[in-house]
Design a protein around this motif. Structure first.
Motif, PDB file in Angstrom:
ATOM      1  N   PHE A 160       9.827  70.715  65.967  1.00  0.00           N
ATOM      2  CA  PHE A 160       9.283  69.829  64.723  1.00  0.00           C
ATOM      3  C   PHE A 160      10.212  70.267  63.462  1.00  0.00           C
ATOM      4  O   PHE A 160      10.143  69.420  62.705  1.00  0.00           O
ATOM      5  CB  PHE A 160       7.609  69.873  64.195  1.00  0.00           C
ATOM      6  N   LEU A 161      10.656  71.627  63.597  1.00  0.00           N
ATOM      7  CA  LEU A 161      11.694  71.823  62.907  1.00  0.00           C
ATOM      8  C   LEU A 161      12.914  71.022  62.073  1.00  0.00           C
ATOM      9  O   LEU A 161      13.355  70.412  61.406  1.00  0.00           O
ATOM     10  CB  LEU A 161      12.144  73.422  62.289  1.00  0.00           C
ATOM     11  N   ALA A 162      13.515  70.814  63.104  1.00  0.00           N
ATOM     12  CA  ALA A 162      14.376  69.380  63.139  1.00  0.00           C
ATOM     13  C   ALA A 162      14.540  68.204  63.038  1.00  0.00           C
ATOM     14  O   ALA A 162      15.142  68.286  62.672  1.00  0.00           O
ATOM     15  CB  ALA A 162      15.203  69.699  64.836  1.00  0.00           C
ATOM     16  N   ASP A 163      13.083  68.042  63.362  1.00  0.00           N
ATOM     17  CA  ASP A 163      12.614  66.410  62.747  1.00  0.00           C
ATOM     18  C   ASP A 163      13.120  67.031  60.808  1.00  0.00           C
ATOM     19  O   ASP A 163      12.823  65.749  60.744  1.00  0.00           O
ATOM     20  CB  ASP A 163      11.729  66.222  63.366  1.00  0.00           C
ATOM     21  N   CYS A 164      12.089  68.069  60.608  1.00  0.00           N
ATOM     22  CA  CYS A 164      11.437  68.241  59.206  1.00  0.00           C
ATOM     23  C   CYS A 164      13.234  68.042  58.208  1.00  0.00           C
ATOM     24  O   CYS A 164      13.623  67.461  57.836  1.00  0.00           O
ATOM     25  CB  CYS A 164      11.017  69.170  58.955  1.00  0.00           C
TER      26      CYS A 164
END
Length: 421
Positions: A160-164
């Motif tokens: 999800f950090l990649a999405d962020c």
């Protein structure tokens, strides 16, 4: 709801550091918002029983019912909120959802922002992912039908950090230390909102109506069995009324119904979080000499007995976040003691709300970093269409362009602030 497709006549979108930027992006259309909101409200009303069934997996029936109506109120107030704040358009939003208030947080950090955001990505807490996904399965299709790119995925934090990192704005709910770690991986100019928690002390002064104060303490402490960041972790009681109030609280707690969270008459149910049960057991065991009522913990059943502890004044005492039905009172002699306590380094960073009953010497709008609420508890003043929280850095902060500020937070207001800067 605006489509995720760029409107004709806008400047061409361009990529900046992997984040979609829309220069001169238009503000949400009032007419479009007004058309979308009634359909979304209908979706909640039409699926009320199904939603309540999902919510009671993690909340008492009383708390779930209250959450449902708070969600309706916030969604109904969205046109006013957006008209008042004029947030403009965001390209992409990523939000870490909390492990409680599943519907309310879904509305606040997903549904309402989708009215002015091209793409919304939500990550449920791993603790309650199945229940959170069930809410999304009920309401997600209705949101997407209005033209938005709106997704929830129970992915790992790393994924999800990649999405962020590709988002214009990120909402984080959780531990302050984790917020710092996540913020460090965001683009320099991304808008990062961190929602934390605080002890939300409640003061019962010498002029308080004790019947009303007793009801207020129980409402502020026992909401969803105490499993809410707005719950009160310490009650400061003036010496002149301490004996009377403590007696009333002890009698009231003895009548509290403990049972199945799906039963509308249940006020306290088994806790959802094992660490909350363990934390309560450890605290009660270490403070047995101060227990007035209750004090029992059944770890196997995850039940913490509604408990009351009464402590003498201890300036160095800073309560933990109980997340359980533990009422802790502390006796004080003069309001200066409370003021000094609020200005301590420990409370300066986690100041959220201060609830004051019958103590005219403690007046707002704030003391230290805590927002003062006179004769009202946190649940009375919380409003999903207005900024939330206090001025403590761990209670809530916004980061953008390398600058961090602690203040009450509302995503649409912060998006508008960034657009104007």
């Amino acid at each position: 709801m605006h489509s995720g497709v760029i409107d004709e006549g806008l400047d061409t979108a361009f990529l900046n550091g992997g984040v979609l930027r829309l220069p001169h992006a238009p503000e949400p259309s009032p007419a479009g918002v007004e058309r979308a909101v009634p359909g979304l409200v209908d979706a909640l009303l039409e699926n009320r029983e199904e939603l309540l069934s999902v919510l009671t997996r993690v909340a008492t029936r009383q708390a779930a019912g209250d959450e449902f109506f708070r969600s309706l109120r916030a969604l109904s107030g969205a046109p006013w909120e957006l008209m008042r704040n004029s947030p403009g358009r965001l390209g992409r939003l990523a939000a870490f959802l909390p492990s409680n208030n599943l519907l309310y947080s879904y509305v606040l950090f997903g549904v309402i922002p989708s009215l002015y955001t091209d793409e919304v990505r939500l990550r449920p807490s791993a603790r309650v992912a199945p229940a959170a996904m069930a809410v999304h399965e009920i309401l997600g299709p209705r949101v997407r039908a209005l033209g938005g790119r709106f997704e929830m995925a129970p992915v790992s934090q790393k994924e999800f950090l990649a999405d962020c990192a590709r988002s214009d704005a990120v909402v984080f709910t959780g531990q302050p230390d984790n917020a710092v770690t996540v913020a460090a991986q965001m683009p320099h100019d991304a808008l990062f909102l961190s929602f934390g928690s605080g002890p939300n002390p409640l003061v019962v002064g010498p002029e308080a109506d004790l019947d009303a104060a007793c009801r207020s303490v129980l409402a502020a402490r026992l909401y969803n069995s105490g499993q809410d960041c707005l719950c009160t972790d310490v009650v400061f009681v003036h010496r002149s009324v301490a004996r009377d109030l403590v007696g009333r609280l002890a009698d009231a707690l003895s009548a509290v119904r403990v049972g199945d969270r799906r039963d509308p008459d249940t006020l306290v149910a088994p806790l959802v979080y094992p660490d909350a049960v363990e934390g309560a057991a450890e605290f009660l065991a270490g403070h047995q000499e101060f227990v007035v009522r209750g004090g029992g913990v059944d770890v196997d059943r995850a039940v913490v007995q509604p408990s009351l502890l009464h402590l003498p004044w201890q300036e160095s005492f800073h309560p933990p976040e109980f997340f359980s039905p533990v009422v802790l009172t502390m006796e004080y002699d003069h309001p200066r003691q409370i003021e000094q306590w609020l200005h301590s380094p420990e409370e300066d960073v986690r100041g959220m709300y201060l609830q004051v009953f019958g103590e005219p010497s403690l007046q707002g709008p704030r003391i230290g970093t805590s927002v003062v609420s006179a004769e009202r508890i946190t649940f009375d003043v919380e409003d999903g269409n207005r900024p939330f929280g206090g001025h403590g850095l761990q209670a809530g902060s916004v980061r953008v362009g390398g600058t961090v500020a602690a203040r009450p937070l509302l995503l649409s207001a912060e998006a508008a602030r960034r657009a104007r800067s």
